[in-house]
Design a protein around this motif. Structure first.
Motif, mmCIF file in Angstrom:
data_model
loop_
_atom_site.group_PDB
_atom_site.id
_atom_site.type_symbol
_atom_site.label_atom_id
_atom_site.label_comp_id
_atom_site.label_asym_id
_atom_site.label_seq_id
_atom_site.Cartn_x
_atom_site.Cartn_y
_atom_site.Cartn_z
ATOM 1 N N GLN A 2 12.562 -32.627 -33.639
ATOM 2 C CA GLN A 2 13.301 -31.372 -33.586
ATOM 3 C C GLN A 2 14.387 -31.343 -34.651
ATOM 4 O O GLN A 2 14.956 -32.361 -35.007
ATOM 5 C CB GLN A 2 13.979 -31.209 -32.232
ATOM 6 N N SER A 6 17.013 -26.085 -33.393
ATOM 7 C CA SER A 6 16.260 -25.972 -32.145
ATOM 8 C C SER A 6 16.891 -26.824 -31.044
ATOM 9 O O SER A 6 16.836 -26.458 -29.871
ATOM 10 C CB SER A 6 14.787 -26.330 -32.345
ATOM 11 N N GLU A 7 17.531 -27.939 -31.384
ATOM 12 C CA GLU A 7 18.218 -28.753 -30.383
ATOM 13 C C GLU A 7 19.354 -27.967 -29.732
ATOM 14 O O GLU A 7 19.510 -27.989 -28.510
ATOM 15 C CB GLU A 7 18.779 -30.031 -31.013
ATOM 16 N N LEU A 10 17.849 -25.132 -27.610
ATOM 17 C CA LEU A 10 17.281 -25.662 -26.367
ATOM 18 C C LEU A 10 18.363 -26.058 -25.382
ATOM 19 O O LEU A 10 18.249 -25.795 -24.177
ATOM 20 C CB LEU A 10 16.397 -26.875 -26.657
ATOM 21 N N GLN A 11 19.395 -26.697 -25.875
ATOM 22 C CA GLN A 11 20.485 -27.110 -24.991
ATOM 23 C C GLN A 11 21.099 -25.892 -24.306
ATOM 24 O O GLN A 11 21.297 -25.872 -23.095
ATOM 25 C CB GLN A 11 21.547 -27.870 -25.780
ATOM 26 N N TRP A 13 19.713 -22.925 -24.004
ATOM 27 C CA TRP A 13 18.671 -22.294 -23.194
ATOM 28 C C TRP A 13 18.634 -22.941 -21.805
ATOM 29 O O TRP A 13 18.542 -22.270 -20.790
ATOM 30 C CB TRP A 13 17.325 -22.433 -23.896
ATOM 31 N N ASP A 14 18.723 -24.268 -21.792
ATOM 32 C CA ASP A 14 18.717 -25.010 -20.531
ATOM 33 C C ASP A 14 19.993 -24.749 -19.727
ATOM 34 O O ASP A 14 19.947 -24.678 -18.502
ATOM 35 C CB ASP A 14 18.537 -26.504 -20.784
ATOM 36 N N ARG A 109 10.966 -21.432 -23.618
ATOM 37 C CA ARG A 109 11.491 -22.755 -23.956
ATOM 38 C C ARG A 109 10.503 -23.516 -24.844
ATOM 39 O O ARG A 109 10.886 -24.181 -25.802
ATOM 40 C CB ARG A 109 11.794 -23.570 -22.696
ATOM 41 N N GLU A 110 9.217 -23.406 -24.537
ATOM 42 C CA GLU A 110 8.188 -24.063 -25.349
ATOM 43 C C GLU A 110 8.195 -23.533 -26.778
ATOM 44 O O GLU A 110 8.045 -24.292 -27.734
ATOM 45 C CB GLU A 110 6.816 -23.873 -24.720
ATOM 46 N N GLU A 113 11.320 -24.826 -28.566
ATOM 47 C CA GLU A 113 11.157 -26.239 -28.896
ATOM 48 C C GLU A 113 10.351 -26.418 -30.187
ATOM 49 O O GLU A 113 10.563 -27.376 -30.927
ATOM 50 C CB GLU A 113 10.454 -26.945 -27.736
ATOM 51 N N ALA A 114 9.453 -25.483 -30.458
ATOM 52 C CA ALA A 114 8.590 -25.581 -31.627
ATOM 53 C C ALA A 114 9.154 -24.874 -32.861
ATOM 54 O O ALA A 114 8.528 -24.904 -33.918
ATOM 55 C CB ALA A 114 7.216 -25.011 -31.288
#
Length: 164
Positions: A2, A6-7, A10-11, A13-14, A109-110, A113-114
């Motif tokens: 990653q 995107s990190e 994602l963080q 997003w979570d 999320r998928e 991540e990409a």
């Protein structure tokens, strides 16, 4: 591997759905809510119910998911107000509404991540994918606060929570 963009996406997003940070995540805000509580509104108020807000959040998540997957646009709502509509009631319908929200969140999320290093380089008109994701994160956080406020007003939010 990653990239940093995107990190960070994602963080955050979570944090919106599953992980407590500065504020409770959406999954905590919805936990234990039944269909009656989900439809409740303060008397005389023009605010949206929890259920209406869940449908609104799902609408915009589906819209972004379809865009990022290159799928045809979903039919546009006539107005933003129409995205808050509840068309069915009952515990089963409420459970489905929450499940749909969580499913589309996981599917996005998928995609996040990409995202490649160029997630902020759209190369066309409109916002870059990373910008749209960040905008949706802020949108989710805003509405999560509204859901928690409604729960406090109805007395269904615990008055003394423990958190990390």
């Amino acid at each position: 591997m990653q990239n940093k963009i995107s990190e960070v996406l994602l963080q955050n997003w979570d944090y919106c759905m599953d992980i407590e940070d500065w504020a409770p995540p959406l999954s905590d805000a919805l936990e234990g809510v039944d269909s009656k509580q989900a439809l409740w509104k303060p008397e005389g108020s023009t605010v949206n119910s929890i259920w209406e807000t869940v449908n609104h959040l799902t609408y915009y998540k589906v819209r972004l998911l379809r865009k990022l997957k290159g799928l045809p646009k979903q039919p546009d709502a006539e107005s933003n107000d129409d995205t808050f509509t509840v068309t069915t009631e009952g515990e089963e319908a409420w459970s489905k509404a929450v499940a749909d929200l969580k499913d589309v969140h996981a599917a996005l999320r998928e995609i996040i991540e990409a995202l490649e290093e160029g997630a902020y380089d759209w190369g066309g008109s409109g916002h870059a994918p990373g910008e749209e994701v960040m905008s949706l994160i802020l949108h989710d956080s805003y509405h999560t606060g509204q859901i928690i406020m409604l729960r406090k007003l109805q007395g269904s939010w615990v008055s003394n929570r423990s958190f990390n």
